[in-house]
Design an enzyme around this catalytic site. Sequence first.
Site, PDB file in Angstrom:
ATOM      1  N   TYR A 140      38.117   3.988-111.096  1.00 28.26           N
ATOM      2  CA  TYR A 140      39.522   4.000-110.712  1.00 28.26           C
ATOM      3  C   TYR A 140      40.160   2.713-111.252  1.00 28.26           C
ATOM      4  O   TYR A 140      39.944   1.623-110.725  1.00 28.26           O
ATOM      5  CB  TYR A 140      39.689   4.026-109.197  1.00 28.26           C
ATOM      6  N   PRO A 158      42.671  16.216-100.036  1.00 24.31           N
ATOM      7  CA  PRO A 158      42.888  17.066 -98.854  1.00 24.31           C
ATOM      8  C   PRO A 158      44.314  17.579 -98.734  1.00 24.31           C
ATOM      9  O   PRO A 158      44.576  18.452 -97.914  1.00 24.31           O
ATOM     10  CB  PRO A 158      42.529  16.142 -97.687  1.00 24.31           C
ATOM     11  N   LEU A 159      45.215  17.036 -99.552  1.00 30.91           N
ATOM     12  CA  LEU A 159      46.601  17.522 -99.562  1.00 30.91           C
ATOM     13  C   LEU A 159      46.947  18.185-100.885  1.00 30.91           C
ATOM     14  O   LEU A 159      48.116  18.276-101.259  1.00 30.91           O
ATOM     15  CB  LEU A 159      47.557  16.366 -99.266  1.00 30.91           C
ATOM     16  N   GLY A 160      45.925  18.681-101.582  1.00 29.15           N
ATOM     17  CA  GLY A 160      46.144  19.439-102.806  1.00 29.15           C
ATOM     18  C   GLY A 160      45.831  18.641-104.053  1.00 29.15           C
ATOM     19  O   GLY A 160      46.255  17.492-104.188  1.00 29.15           O
ATOM     20  N   LEU A 198      53.484  20.812 -99.137  1.00 30.50           N
ATOM     21  CA  LEU A 198      54.639  20.005 -98.723  1.00 30.50           C
ATOM     22  C   LEU A 198      55.844  20.852 -98.334  1.00 30.50           C
ATOM     23  O   LEU A 198      56.654  20.436 -97.500  1.00 30.50           O
ATOM     24  CB  LEU A 198      55.016  19.031 -99.837  1.00 30.50           C
TER      25      LEU A 198
END
Length: 295
Positions: free
Chosen positions: A67, A216-218, A228
């Site tokens: 990263y 976890p949110l796409g 969203l």
Amino acid sequence: MPDLVSGFEEAGTFALGRREVHRIGYGAMQLAGDGVFGPPRDHDEALAVLRMAIASGIDHIDTAHYYGPGTVNELIREALHPYPANLVIVSKVAARRGDDGAVLPYDEPDQLLLGIEENLEALNIERLGAVNLRIMDRAAPDARFDAQLTALIRAREAGLIDGIGLSNISREHLLRALDRTPIVCVQNLFNIVERGSADVLAETASRGIAFVPFCPLGMSRTARRQILTSPRLTEIGQRLGGTPIQIALAWLLDLSPNILLIPGTRTRAHLAENIRSGGITLDEQARRELTSHSA
């Protein structure tokens, strides 16, 4: 921040190897620049996010040396070293970044060991809580996979890591690995929209292994937008007192007790929103709607 701590504590804990951690952790990937490459947009805010995560009670941070590369681990060290005694830092190996930011394989056994050493040096620690072997191509497990596992087993025996994890794997990978060694966590794509790893989740749950859904949110733009802007998540959130993001995270926490969340963010406001998802309890109507019909 008593309201954050309260909601956070309600989510409970689960074993990550030989350590018990809170089920809401923090994924540090987004602290790097756009495309997870280069320095952060706001260096001071990145440090503030990490410090707020620890102050709120988070004791599990997910990172990787690629990263940035290196950028995120350096931020973690700058913000948090010397680290709290209860903090479990988990990284992953098997990839590197090209000069143009491309994600490239770095998964030969000797490269995996070098990857672990890069993490340790950048973070300024002697041992990682766990390291995930990131499978780059999802090919069926074979002798190459066995050799990669052997490298991580040697790293554990040398005291460089506490536990071995797997990432981006099939159920077949997990079962083959378990024939060789204990696995402390599995990190696969899984969220309320993208549920392709349901069989892996079920296998880990049956064996008491932590399942750590990444993105976890796409992961895709389509999935993120669907979460969203979901009318269903919005309606449930209005009824239960949460945002669509919080309902999506609460669904994961409700789905199986072995799920550990590592939602990432670049801002303290979003971090607070994520943590408060632990204080939301789904009712039977919400559980039925979300499990049966996605977002």
